[in-house]
Scaffold this active site. Structure first.
Site, PDB file in Angstrom:
ATOM      1  N   TYR A  60      -2.722   2.930  10.942  1.00  0.00           N
ATOM      2  CA  TYR A  60      -2.653   2.420  12.305  1.00  0.00           C
ATOM      3  C   TYR A  60      -1.247   2.669  12.868  1.00  0.00           C
ATOM      4  O   TYR A  60      -0.489   1.754  13.155  1.00  0.00           O
ATOM      5  CB  TYR A  60      -3.055   0.937  12.404  1.00  0.00           C
ATOM      6  CG  TYR A  60      -3.697   0.677  13.741  1.00  0.00           C
ATOM      7  CD1 TYR A  60      -4.969   1.166  14.007  1.00  0.00           C
ATOM      8  CD2 TYR A  60      -3.009   0.030  14.748  1.00  0.00           C
ATOM      9  CE1 TYR A  60      -5.553   0.994  15.257  1.00  0.00           C
ATOM     10  CE2 TYR A  60      -3.582  -0.143  16.000  1.00  0.00           C
ATOM     11  CZ  TYR A  60      -4.854   0.344  16.236  1.00  0.00           C
ATOM     12  OH  TYR A  60      -5.424   0.185  17.472  1.00  0.00           O
ATOM     13  N   GLY A  84       7.210   3.544  14.549  1.00  0.00           N
ATOM     14  CA  GLY A  84       7.927   3.346  13.281  1.00  0.00           C
ATOM     15  C   GLY A  84       7.446   4.333  12.227  1.00  0.00           C
ATOM     16  O   GLY A  84       8.246   5.008  11.564  1.00  0.00           O
ATOM     17  N   HIS A  85       6.118   4.433  12.081  1.00  0.00           N
ATOM     18  CA  HIS A  85       5.565   5.392  11.106  1.00  0.00           C
ATOM     19  C   HIS A  85       5.935   6.819  11.498  1.00  0.00           C
ATOM     20  O   HIS A  85       6.296   7.642  10.661  1.00  0.00           O
ATOM     21  CB  HIS A  85       4.037   5.308  11.077  1.00  0.00           C
ATOM     22  CG  HIS A  85       3.488   3.996  10.649  1.00  0.00           C
ATOM     23  ND1 HIS A  85       2.844   3.143  11.500  1.00  0.00           N
ATOM     24  CD2 HIS A  85       3.486   3.384   9.436  1.00  0.00           C
ATOM     25  CE1 HIS A  85       2.448   2.071  10.839  1.00  0.00           C
ATOM     26  NE2 HIS A  85       2.840   2.179   9.585  1.00  0.00           N
ATOM     27  N   GLN A 139      -2.269  -5.888  -2.398  1.00  0.00           N
ATOM     28  CA  GLN A 139      -1.042  -6.515  -1.891  1.00  0.00           C
ATOM     29  C   GLN A 139      -1.338  -7.579  -0.829  1.00  0.00           C
ATOM     30  O   GLN A 139      -0.424  -8.148  -0.253  1.00  0.00           O
ATOM     31  CB  GLN A 139      -0.060  -5.472  -1.368  1.00  0.00           C
ATOM     32  CG  GLN A 139      -0.479  -4.747  -0.106  1.00  0.00           C
ATOM     33  CD  GLN A 139       0.480  -3.620   0.239  1.00  0.00           C
ATOM     34  OE1 GLN A 139       0.462  -2.567  -0.400  1.00  0.00           O
ATOM     35  NE2 GLN A 139       1.334  -3.817   1.227  1.00  0.00           N
ATOM     36  N   GLY A 143      10.316   2.161   5.713  1.00  0.00           N
ATOM     37  CA  GLY A 143      10.948   1.558   6.884  1.00  0.00           C
ATOM     38  C   GLY A 143      11.798   0.355   6.504  1.00  0.00           C
ATOM     39  O   GLY A 143      11.433  -0.426   5.625  1.00  0.00           O
TER      40      GLY A 143
END
Ligand code: PAF
Length: 291
Positions: free
Chosen positions: A32, A36-37, A61, A147
């Site tokens: 998604y 940032g990605h 997780q 990140g």
């Protein structure tokens, strides 16, 4: 851009690239994509000959009751964005492929995983360390990019790489923010318009503590209180933690030293949405400390 879903095929592809002398970068993600990605993928493009983006919403997780089922997913959109940003491969295995029936292995990193997120999300970092190990073994990277938004995660991954002798360089890329300071996150789409506005308080809290550090404040409690005060100015915010710690060990001394890098870390809930953010800032050394 190639879409690979099988681990065997991913390993074969990576092996061929290595054999041809090409440097591989991996960008592990849960998809998604937002800016940032994409900034991670663009940076990876600068650092390697081959860029592999992984897309796997890792069930191990997420804690029971967290948002695993409703985590946003859109493979076609992600595929297009990853390609536009310069990825050569999108590695998107299924849960069955990563954790087939009979799977039992877990990777546990002690120390840096035990505070902050580790307290509020017990088991989370074990899931992260396990999946990152498997993603590294599938993609055989020379360099991996993460990140800064998940600062504690980057420390867990660095420790994992050191302890298990992964021959992988870890690069941490600065957090990409919206114009008003909110850190970009796939989960931001869940924020209702009035919550979206209020969410900027995390950034304000971090900036307030950062300013104090730059003005010479070294006492941890003062920094923590300043962040908590700012966060409590929004009554809807439920604070999990506001912390100031050594940026690399996460130790929490009463007072920081000149030149020390401090991680300012906040985690809070707004309704159902949990937000985290951080800033890393260096304590300005005095003239005597510099000498
Ligand atoms: O930061 C994330 O998106 C995830 O924790 C990661 C590193 C891809 C592991 O699932």
């Amino acid at each position: 851009m190639e879409l690979i879903v099988s681990i065997r095929q991913m390993q074969y592809y990576a092996e061929q690239q290595r054999y041809a002398g090409r440097r591989i970068a991996v960008v592990p993600t849960m998809g998604y994509f937002h800016e940032g990605h994409l900034s991670l993928i663009r940076q990876a493009r600068q650092l390697a000959d081959v860029v592999i983006t992984t897309l796997f919403v890792n069930p191990t997780q997420f804690l029971p009751g967290e948002d695993y089922e409703r985590y946003p997913r859109d493979l076609e959109r992600d595929r297009r964005l990853a390609e536009e940003a310069g990825s050569d491969v999108l590695f998107a295995p299924t849960v069955q492929e990563m954790y087939p029936a009979g799977y039992t292995t877990r990777v546990t990193v002690l120390g840096v995983s035990e505070k902050f997120e580790g307290v509020f999300r017990p088991g989370h970092f074990q899931g992260v360390a396990t999946v990152v190990t498997k993603l590294f073994l599938a993609t055989k990277p020379h360099v991996a990019l993460f990140g800064q938004k998940d600062w504690q995660q980057t420390l867990v991954v660095r420790q994992l790489v050191r302890d298990l002798n992964f021959d992988v360089e870890i690069v941490v890329v600065p957090t990409v923010r919206e114009a008003d300071g909110l850190a970009m996150s796939s989960r931001n789409i869940y924020l209702l318009p009035e919550q979206r506005q209020k969410a900027t308080v995390l950034y304000r809290a971090l900036q307030r503590a950062r300013e104090l550090v730059l003005q010479g404040q070294r006492r941890r409690q003062v920094l923590v209180q300043a962040m908590a005060e700012e966060l409590h100015s929004v009554p809807e915010i439920q604070l999990d933690y506001a912390a100031a710690a050594d940026a690399f060990t996460l130790d929490e001394p009463e007072e920081f030293a000149g030149g020390q890098q401090i991680a300012l870390l906040v985690a809070a809930r707004l309704g159902q949405i949990r937000l985290i953010d951080n800033e890393v800032v260096q304590v300005p050394p005095t003239g005597a400390e510099r000498a």
